[in-house]
Enzyme design. Structure first.
Site, PDB file in Angstrom:
ATOM      1  N   GLY A  15      -2.241  -5.199  -0.277  1.00 23.23           N
ATOM      2  CA  GLY A  15      -3.554  -4.619  -0.457  1.00 23.23           C
ATOM      3  C   GLY A  15      -3.552  -3.101  -0.332  1.00 23.23           C
ATOM      4  O   GLY A  15      -2.558  -2.477   0.045  1.00 23.23           O
ATOM      5  N   HIS A  16      -4.706  -2.508  -0.629  1.00 23.87           N
ATOM      6  CA  HIS A  16      -4.828  -1.051  -0.606  1.00 23.87           C
ATOM      7  C   HIS A  16      -4.620  -0.491   0.801  1.00 23.87           C
ATOM      8  O   HIS A  16      -4.994  -1.086   1.791  1.00 23.87           O
ATOM      9  CB  HIS A  16      -6.204  -0.630  -1.141  1.00 23.87           C
ATOM     10  CG  HIS A  16      -7.349  -1.151  -0.330  1.00 23.87           C
ATOM     11  ND1 HIS A  16      -7.870  -2.409  -0.480  1.00 23.87           N
ATOM     12  CD2 HIS A  16      -8.076  -0.578   0.653  1.00 23.87           C
ATOM     13  CE1 HIS A  16      -8.861  -2.595   0.372  1.00 23.87           C
ATOM     14  NE2 HIS A  16      -9.010  -1.492   1.081  1.00 23.87           N
ATOM     15  N   ASN A  17      -3.978   0.672   0.837  1.00 20.71           N
ATOM     16  CA  ASN A  17      -3.721   1.428   2.072  1.00 20.71           C
ATOM     17  C   ASN A  17      -2.690   0.790   2.997  1.00 20.71           C
ATOM     18  O   ASN A  17      -2.433   1.303   4.094  1.00 20.71           O
ATOM     19  CB  ASN A  17      -4.997   1.664   2.893  1.00 20.71           C
ATOM     20  CG  ASN A  17      -6.086   2.379   2.116  1.00 20.71           C
ATOM     21  OD1 ASN A  17      -5.813   3.051   1.133  1.00 20.71           O
ATOM     22  ND2 ASN A  17      -7.313   2.234   2.565  1.00 20.71           N
TER      23      ASN A  17
END
Length: 356
Positions: A259-261
């Site tokens: 996922g993002h980050n």
């Protein structure tokens, strides 16, 4: 296929050989089915009897074995069979089989920088400002976005999609269909949502009305280190503001989702269908078994081991082995499972005592 001598193969894998070092082999095979051009892989004594039924003239065999008793002309003697396989398979790996140079059907922006001895396959698209390192191999129908940087000796299989501004190190290995740099799954409502209320109150207060979701764009990009391997259909979302990061030496199996980050440390091993939610951090040398998942905004310490199918919902200390859903210490999970299996018997005993 071009062959290799036993002596050269032994040198590549750092193991001694005995017998005819000039013997040439063209591939590796299982002892029972290997032909005269193969080197048979019999690194465990249990595979040895099959050497007499196959046609191999040479074998990779365990250290101290009486290799001549199997009718072989040469043998490479190894201590760790699986480690030897890494060097052996690399020696016979034909790669993508692409011709050097750029295929006429590839679409490459004039501002792209191509390194020396690259191989660019049919229908590849490379956007403006991209930099492709020396000896990179890019298979058919790969898309590389604008301002992407890819280090030397990359092997990128067919159908891979790399989004804009991704920074990728040397010796990357990407299997077919992977997507690097898709938007993260980030949305927000005009007013506080039911989901936010549930999270803050642990479900005690959920009064917000349904609302439409507004998209939060992802502009943080992806940074991937050296010697990373990415399996088929892996998806790595780019960060919202800061980059999603995959540390050097990490290996991602097929259908892993990052996922993002998210920050994945160095030399991590993520098995098939692992999912890591946004903004979670994995330390170095972590291992997650197949179908394990991690919630968002947590930290999994360096060297942690997460068993297959586990759900990690809170922080994990450094070096901890976890299992279950929710994940707990592995030994605790085993004790809980044993207790659960005993329940029917305990209930039966209780019922019988109650009847007396």
């Amino acid at each position: 296929m071009t062959g290799i001598t036993i002596s050269d193969l032994a040198k590549r894998i750092g193991a001694p050989f005995e017998g005819n070092g000039a013997l040439v082999v063209t591939s590796a095979g299982e002892p029972k089915t290997a032909d005269a051009g193969h080197i048979a892989l019999a690194m465990d004594p249990k595979f040895a009897p099959a050497l007499t039924t196959g046609a191999a003239r040479a074998a990779v065999i365990w250290e101290g074995a009486d290799w001549q008793s199997f009718g072989l002309e040469a043998a490479i003697l190894v201590r760790r069979g699986r480690l030897a396989m890494a060097g052996i398979t690399a020696s016979f790996d034909a790669g993508l089989g692409l011709a050097k140079g750029v295929h006429p059907s590839a679409v490459i922006d004039p501002s792209v920088t191509l390194g020396d001895d690259v191989s660019i396959g049919p229908l590849v698209v490379i956007g403006a400002g991209a930099v492709i390192g020396d000896r990179c191999q890019i298979a058919p129908q790969v898309t590389v976005g604008t301002d992407v940087h890819i280090g030397a000796d990359a092997v990128i299989h067919a159908g891979v999609r790399i989004g804009a501004c991704a920074q990728i190190g040397a010796r990357i290995f990407i299997q077919p269909g992977a997507v690097i740099g898709a938007d993260g799954f980030s949305f927000v409502t005009q007013e506080i949502s039911a989901v936010e209320q549930a999270r803050e109150s642990l479900g005690a207060n959920v009064e917000a009305k349904g609302q439409s979701w507004l998209r939060i764009a992802s502009i943080g990009g992806v940074i991937i280190g050296d010697d990373v391997e990415i399996g088929a259909n892996v998806t790595i979302d780019q960060g919202t503001i800061r980059a999603t990061q995959i540390g050097s030496g990490s290996k991602l199996d097929n259908q892993v989702h990052i996922g993002h980050n998210v920050i994945v440390g160095q030399h991590c091993l993520l098995c098939g269908q692992v999912g890591i939610a946004g903004s979670t951090v994995l330390g170095d040398f972590c291992v997650m078994g197949g179908q394990a998942g991690a919630a968002d905004n947590i930290t999994i310490g360096s060297g942690a081991i997460i068993g297959a199918g586990s759900g990690v919902l809170s922080n994990v200390p450094k070096g901890k082995a976890m299992m279950g859903y929710p994940a707990v210490a592995m030994q605790t999970h085993i004790d809980m499972y044993k207790s659960l299996r005993r329940l029917p018997r305990l209930l039966k005993d209780l019922a019988s005592k109650k009847g007396t």
